[in-house]
Design a protein around this motif. Structure first.
Motif, PDB file in Angstrom:
ATOM      1  N   TYR A  35       0.841  -1.186   0.000  1.00 33.12           N
ATOM      2  CA  TYR A  35       0.000   0.000   0.000  1.00 33.12           C
ATOM      3  C   TYR A  35       0.877   1.237   0.000  1.00 33.12           C
ATOM      4  CZ  TYR A  35      -3.749  -3.129   1.566  1.00 33.12           C
ATOM      5  OH  TYR A  35      -4.665  -4.147   1.671  1.00 33.12           O
ATOM      6  N   GLN A  36       0.334   2.310  -0.574  1.00 30.16           N
ATOM      7  CA  GLN A  36       0.981   3.614  -0.514  1.00 30.16           C
ATOM      8  C   GLN A  36       0.101   4.535   0.326  1.00 30.16           C
ATOM      9  OE1 GLN A  36       0.466   6.694  -3.577  1.00 30.16           O
ATOM     10  NE2 GLN A  36       2.660   6.486  -4.018  1.00 30.16           N
ATOM     11  N   GLN A  37       0.732   5.244   1.246  1.00 30.06           N
ATOM     12  CA  GLN A  37      -0.021   6.231   2.031  1.00 30.06           C
ATOM     13  C   GLN A  37       0.738   7.553   1.983  1.00 30.06           C
ATOM     14  OE1 GLN A  37      -0.646   5.550   6.287  1.00 30.06           O
ATOM     15  NE2 GLN A  37      -2.735   6.343   6.077  1.00 30.06           N
ATOM     16  N   GLY A  42      -5.396   8.495   2.743  1.00 27.95           N
ATOM     17  CA  GLY A  42      -5.685   7.114   3.098  1.00 27.95           C
ATOM     18  C   GLY A  42      -4.764   6.142   2.400  1.00 27.95           C
ATOM     19  N   LEU A  43      -4.927   4.869   2.744  1.00 26.32           N
ATOM     20  CA  LEU A  43      -4.130   3.818   2.120  1.00 26.32           C
ATOM     21  C   LEU A  43      -4.615   3.572   0.697  1.00 26.32           C
ATOM     22  CD1 LEU A  43      -3.735   3.135   5.238  1.00 26.32           C
ATOM     23  CD2 LEU A  43      -3.275   0.835   4.444  1.00 26.32           C
ATOM     24  N   GLN A  44      -3.689   3.575  -0.213  1.00 22.36           N
ATOM     25  CA  GLN A  44      -3.994   3.253  -1.602  1.00 22.36           C
ATOM     26  C   GLN A  44      -3.393   1.887  -1.921  1.00 22.36           C
ATOM     27  OE1 GLN A  44      -5.930   5.402  -3.504  1.00 22.36           O
ATOM     28  NE2 GLN A  44      -6.090   6.486  -1.557  1.00 22.36           N
TER      29      GLN A  44
ATOM     30  N   GLN B  38      -5.183   3.343  13.308  1.00 25.32           N
ATOM     31  CA  GLN B  38      -3.882   3.833  12.869  1.00 25.32           C
ATOM     32  C   GLN B  38      -3.522   5.082  13.665  1.00 25.32           C
ATOM     33  OE1 GLN B  38      -3.357   4.962   8.703  1.00 25.32           O
ATOM     34  NE2 GLN B  38      -1.168   4.465   8.814  1.00 25.32           N
ATOM     35  N   THR B 102     -10.825   5.561   3.905  1.00 27.66           N
ATOM     36  CA  THR B 102      -9.819   6.595   4.130  1.00 27.66           C
ATOM     37  C   THR B 102      -9.672   6.957   5.601  1.00 27.66           C
ATOM     38  OG1 THR B 102     -11.485   8.234   3.594  1.00 27.66           O
ATOM     39  CG2 THR B 102      -9.973   7.608   1.832  1.00 27.66           C
TER      40      THR B 102
END
Lengths: 112, 110
Positions: A35-37, A42-44, B38, B102
């Motif tokens: 994932y990329q954040q 948000g997490l992509q 998180q 998100t």
């Protein structure tokens, strides 16, 4: 039991270079997710590997690629780095596909 | 419509308050659901799974409403340490990708 590990913890590159990020899943886990954040976002979802095969990929250009090794560890490669690739890259693993994911601490990539 | 939607917040609540978040999903075939927490600049950590019958873990209760396609997280007696971003996760089964919301930011204030 050791958790998901990622290396390096921090990586600084310049535009146009290539970056390689590594992930070791929890022992016994066969699925690895990337994932990329980006900061404040948000997490992509990037990529999903299971049993050595790429099973799905997110909406990212082909310069984001990776692989999974026979020991289920994984590598994420980002070619031709762009400034907007600066982000926290998280790896997660799960025991079987679609089960609970456990995350590593991430690699912070900074592209200058 | 986004696959998974959450109100980004922030939800600012006093200590001891009860707060609830919802997360809606668009794929009616989704099979499993989770809540993650998180903390700032940290990795997400599993908070709890969401079962059809609902489940409770101490001050936290998660519920699933398949008819309306949403999951919820209820936090009772909020603590300062509950301040974090709460992410919902939806799995569609097979090799369909796992989708993270998100996140909803919670700030518990003294």
């Amino acid at each position: 039991e050791a958790g998901v590990t990622q290396s390096p913890t921090h990586l600084i590159k310049t535009r146009g270079q290539q970056a390689t990020l590594r992930c070791s899943p929890i022992s016994g886990h066969t699925s690895v997710y990337w994932y990329q954040q980006a900061l404040g976002l948000g997490l992509q979802f990037l990529l999903w590997y299971d049993e050595g095969e790429e099973r799905n990929r997110g909406n990212f250009p082909p310069r984001f690629s990776g692989r999974q090794f026979p020991n289920y560890s994984s590598e994420l490669n980002v070619n031709a780095l762009e400034l907007e690739d600066s982000a926290l890259y998280l790896c997660a693993s799960s025991a079987v596909r679609q089960e609970t994911q456990y995350f590593g601490p991430g690699t912070r990539l900074l592209v200058l | 419509r986004k696959e998974v939607e959450q109100d980004p917040g922030p939800f600012n609540v006093p200590e001891g308050a009860t707060v609830a978040f919802n997360c809606t999903y668009s794929n009616s075939a989704s099979q499993s659901f989770f809540w993650y927490r998180q903390d700032c600049r940290k990795e997400p950590k599993l908070l709890m799974s969401v079962y059809s019958s609902g489940n409770e873990d101490g001050r936290f209760t998660a519920q699933l409403n398949r008819a309306s396609q949403y999951i919820s997280l209820l936090i009772r007696d909020s603590k300062l340490s509950d301040s974090a971003t709460y992410l919902c996760v939806v799995n569609s089964g097979g090799y369909q990708k796992v989708t993270f919301g998100t996140g909803t930011k919670l700030q518990v204030i003294p």
